[in-house]
Design a protein around this motif. Structure first.
Motif, short mmCIF file in Angstrom:
data_model
loop_
_atom_site.label_atom_id
_atom_site.label_comp_id
_atom_site.label_asym_id
_atom_site.label_seq_id
_atom_site.Cartn_x
_atom_site.Cartn_y
_atom_site.Cartn_z
N PRO A 73 0.90 -1.12 -0.04
CA PRO A 73 -0.09 0.02 -0.08
C PRO A 73 0.84 1.11 0.00
O PRO A 73 1.66 1.29 0.84
CB PRO A 73 -0.85 -0.18 1.36
CG PRO A 73 -0.63 -1.53 1.74
CD PRO A 73 0.53 -1.91 1.39
N LYS A 74 0.46 2.29 -0.82
CA LYS A 74 1.10 3.39 -1.18
C LYS A 74 0.07 4.55 -1.09
O LYS A 74 -0.84 4.51 -1.57
CB LYS A 74 1.63 3.45 -2.32
CG LYS A 74 2.46 4.58 -2.91
CD LYS A 74 1.68 5.32 -4.11
CE LYS A 74 0.35 5.24 -4.25
NZ LYS A 74 -0.09 6.29 -5.31
N ASP B 95 0.44 1.58 10.03
CA ASP B 95 0.82 2.46 11.12
C ASP B 95 0.76 3.81 10.49
O ASP B 95 0.14 4.83 10.76
CB ASP B 95 2.27 2.32 11.63
CG ASP B 95 2.06 1.14 12.72
OD1 ASP B 95 1.11 0.52 13.11
OD2 ASP B 95 3.28 0.58 13.01
N GLN B 96 1.79 4.04 9.47
CA GLN B 96 1.63 5.09 8.71
C GLN B 96 2.14 4.49 7.11
O GLN B 96 3.09 3.99 7.14
CB GLN B 96 2.92 6.10 9.28
CG GLN B 96 2.33 7.07 10.15
CD GLN B 96 3.31 8.19 10.61
OE1 GLN B 96 4.39 8.32 10.29
NE2 GLN B 96 2.82 9.00 11.46
N SER B 97 1.85 5.15 5.94
CA SER B 97 2.12 4.63 5.07
C SER B 97 3.46 5.05 4.41
O SER B 97 3.77 6.27 5.10
CB SER B 97 1.23 5.17 3.83
OG SER B 97 1.09 6.34 3.75
N PHE B 98 4.26 4.21 3.55
CA PHE B 98 5.63 4.55 3.34
C PHE B 98 5.64 6.00 2.53
O PHE B 98 4.73 6.25 1.71
CB PHE B 98 6.49 3.57 2.73
CG PHE B 98 5.97 3.27 1.26
CD1 PHE B 98 6.57 4.02 0.17
CD2 PHE B 98 5.19 2.32 1.06
CE1 PHE B 98 6.21 3.97 -0.96
CE2 PHE B 98 4.96 2.07 -0.39
CZ PHE B 98 5.38 2.85 -1.32
N ARG C 156 0.96 -1.42 14.28
CA ARG C 156 1.81 -1.55 15.61
C ARG C 156 3.08 -2.09 15.74
O ARG C 156 3.51 -2.87 16.58
CB ARG C 156 0.68 -2.22 16.77
CG ARG C 156 -0.57 -1.69 16.37
CD ARG C 156 -1.22 -2.03 17.84
NE ARG C 156 -2.85 -1.97 17.63
CZ ARG C 156 -3.54 -0.67 17.42
NH1 ARG C 156 -2.81 0.30 17.74
NH2 ARG C 156 -5.02 -0.89 17.48
N ARG C 157 3.95 -1.37 14.79
CA ARG C 157 5.33 -1.90 14.70
C ARG C 157 5.56 -3.24 14.12
O ARG C 157 6.86 -3.70 14.21
CB ARG C 157 6.17 -1.37 15.91
CG ARG C 157 5.86 0.17 16.36
CD ARG C 157 7.04 0.70 17.13
NE ARG C 157 8.07 1.01 16.07
CZ ARG C 157 8.04 1.98 15.49
NH1 ARG C 157 7.17 2.89 15.17
NH2 ARG C 157 9.16 2.27 14.56
#
Ligand SMILES: Nc1ncnc2c1ncn2[C@@H]1O[C@H](COP(=O)(O)OP(=O)(O)OP(=O)(O)O)[C@@H](O)[C@H]1O
Ligand SMILES: O=P(O)(O)OC[C@H]1O[C@](O)(CO)[C@@H](O)[C@@H]1O
Ligand SMILES: [Mg+2]
Length: 441
Positions: A207-208, A218-221, A401-402
């Motif tokens: 996903p981007k 968590d947060q997208s790259f 969550r890491r």
């Protein structure tokens, strides 16, 4: 949304019968604070109250399949051909993901044939199916130093039947799709045709989205790189407005439906007085409205800085029916609108303003990934390769969550990640800016 274990079940093409190149290394590994064994799972929720609310034993509460190498794999690497495609808007780190996938497949799995499809799903269409790029280690050696994607990208619908024909022509066994929500819908359509034709092709998504609007990640790259770049523009208008009489700085940042870039960039600089996002409507008029609040702030502090996400305040603009090639709504320009309305208002009350307006637009998403995002990208790439070689399909790899986990594609496209006006991120923004929870509402 309440999930069940069934919703979280990841699809696989069949039993894994080949030894993985990681089998020996994995033989002694157990779950630890830093590693999740392949037969263990990662919890979706992380608070006592929510876990208790499920009312079922811990092994029945919603959990994700862990990502990472398996002892056994589905595809025989010596006879596997892999395809990679990047779709949708640009995002820092696309080249890092491509390179990471190629390196992992080549150096560890010894896959011999990796093809890049050019210009997004367009490269899988009948017309351009022969313009592929052979992806060798040499070809991807330093691509991560540049922004964008060496494969190119595009928006716009393609026929999934035609795209699967292209996969067959190139004898693709695993296709990696690096893209956003639209791309994952497209990837799902591909898997539906693959299923209908009873083919043995895995489709795995990475996903981007610089908007950070995809759920279960968590947060997208690329998001961190993008908002870090956005801080430069907030700093510029802060300095400009500080030096001017009645200085007003306005920065419009990307974020069609979610204001994450605006919030993070504003928090990072910590100099914004108002942050406006799509998730929190605001009004212009009246004593509590934005215009009077800006006026009061200017009178009190001599300058005012506003950070506005592109999807904010759309209700104040004329509705537009225009869509882009992929069917995404084209938004009205809230930045220019606010610039005009604030200029008019301040002039009317005798505060002849000096307005500095910046719309950095593509400047924040076309840059190479920063060091943090590069690490993230390469780890996502590794996870994607392990998932694909293990025969996972209609699946995306994310960090949750890491931990790196597998998520069914349907969940990623099911809803959007948005800022919760009752959540702690928005509370931090309110604390940092001093703006009230409701502006003119
Ligand atoms: N429902 C759908 N079914 C099939 N294909 C789709 C669907 N939605 C979008 N696509 C295709 O996926 C590709 C990418 O979609 P889109 O342009 O919306 O970007 P995206 O992947 O959402 O990325 P971003 O929003 O971050 O730019 C396009 O080629 C588009 O036609
Ligand atoms: O002009 P383009 O390439 O369609 O991209 C614009 C959109 O892409 C996004 O960055 C999402 O990728 C949105 O924030 C923005 O509106
Ligand atoms: Mg999208």
């Amino acid at each position: 949304m309440s999930l069940t274990l069934d919703d979280l079940r990841v699809r696989t093409l069949g039993d894994c019968e080949y030894d993985s190149p990681f089998a020996e290394m994995l033989s002694t590994k157990r779950t630890s604070p830093h590693y999740v064994a392949e037969d263990d799972r990662v919890l979706v929720d992380d608070t006592v109250s929510v876990l208790l609310s499920h009312g079922v034993p811990i092994d029945r509460v919603p959990s994700f399949e862990t990502a990472g190498p398996r002892k056994k794999i589905y595809f025989d690497p010596a006879r596997t051909t892999v395809g990679i495609v990047t779709c949708g808007g640009l995002c820092p780190g696309l080249n890092d993901v491509i390179r990471g996938i190629v390196q992992e497949l080549t150096e560890h799995y010894h896959v011999k044939r990796i093809l890049g499809f050019r210009n997004g799903y367009q490269g899988l269409s009948k017309d351009s199916r022969h313009t592929t790029m052979e992806l060798s280690l040499d070809r991807v050696r330093d691509i991560n130093n540049a922004g964008g994607t060496i494969l190119g990208s595009s928006r716009g619908a393609q026929d999934p039947e035609e795209m699967v024909d292209t996969l067959l022509i190139h004898e693709i066994d695993v296709l990696f799709v690096i893209g956003g929500d639209g791309s994952m819908r497209g990837a799902t359509a591909l898997t539906e045709v693959i299923d209908a034709r009873k083919l043995d092709i895995a489709v795995v998504g990475v996903p981007k989205t610089i908007d950070n609007d995809l759920p279960y990640t968590d947060q997208s790259f690329g998001f961190q790189t993008a908002f870090a770049r956005a801080t430069d523009f907030i700093q510029s208008v802060f300095i400009e407005s500080q030096a001017a009489e009645n200085g007003v700085g306005i920065v419009k940042l990307m974020g069609r439906h979610s204001g994450f870039i605006a919030c993070y960039a504003a928090l990072s600089v910590n100099d914004a007085d108002f942050v406006l996002i799509p998730e929190v409507p605001f009004g212009l008029e009246g004593d509590d409205g934005l215009l009077c609040r800006v006026e009061r702030h200017l009178r009190e502090h001599g300058q005012v800085v506003l950070v506005v996400a592109e999807g904010a305040g759309q209700h104040l603009l004329e509705a537009s029916e225009t869509k882009d090639k992929s069917g995404n709504a084209k938004l009205g320009d809230i930045g220019l609108f606010l610039k005009e309305r604030i200029t008019t208002k301040l002039s009317e009350v005798g505060l002849e303003p000096t307005v500095r307006y910046l719309d950095p637009s593509y400047a924040i998403r076309s840059v190479p990934a920063n060091a943090y995002d590069s690490v993230y990208c390469v780890r996502l790439a590794h996870a994607a390769v392990h998932a694909g070689m293990a025969g996972r399909t209609q699946t995306v790899v994310v960090r949750w969550r890491r931990r790196f986990v597998h998520v069914p594609m349907a969940l990623i496209t099911g809803h959007r990640n948005e800022i919760d006006p009752d959540g702690d991120l928005w509370m931090s923004v309110l604390e940092a800016t001093g703006q009230p929870a409701n502006i003119g509402r």
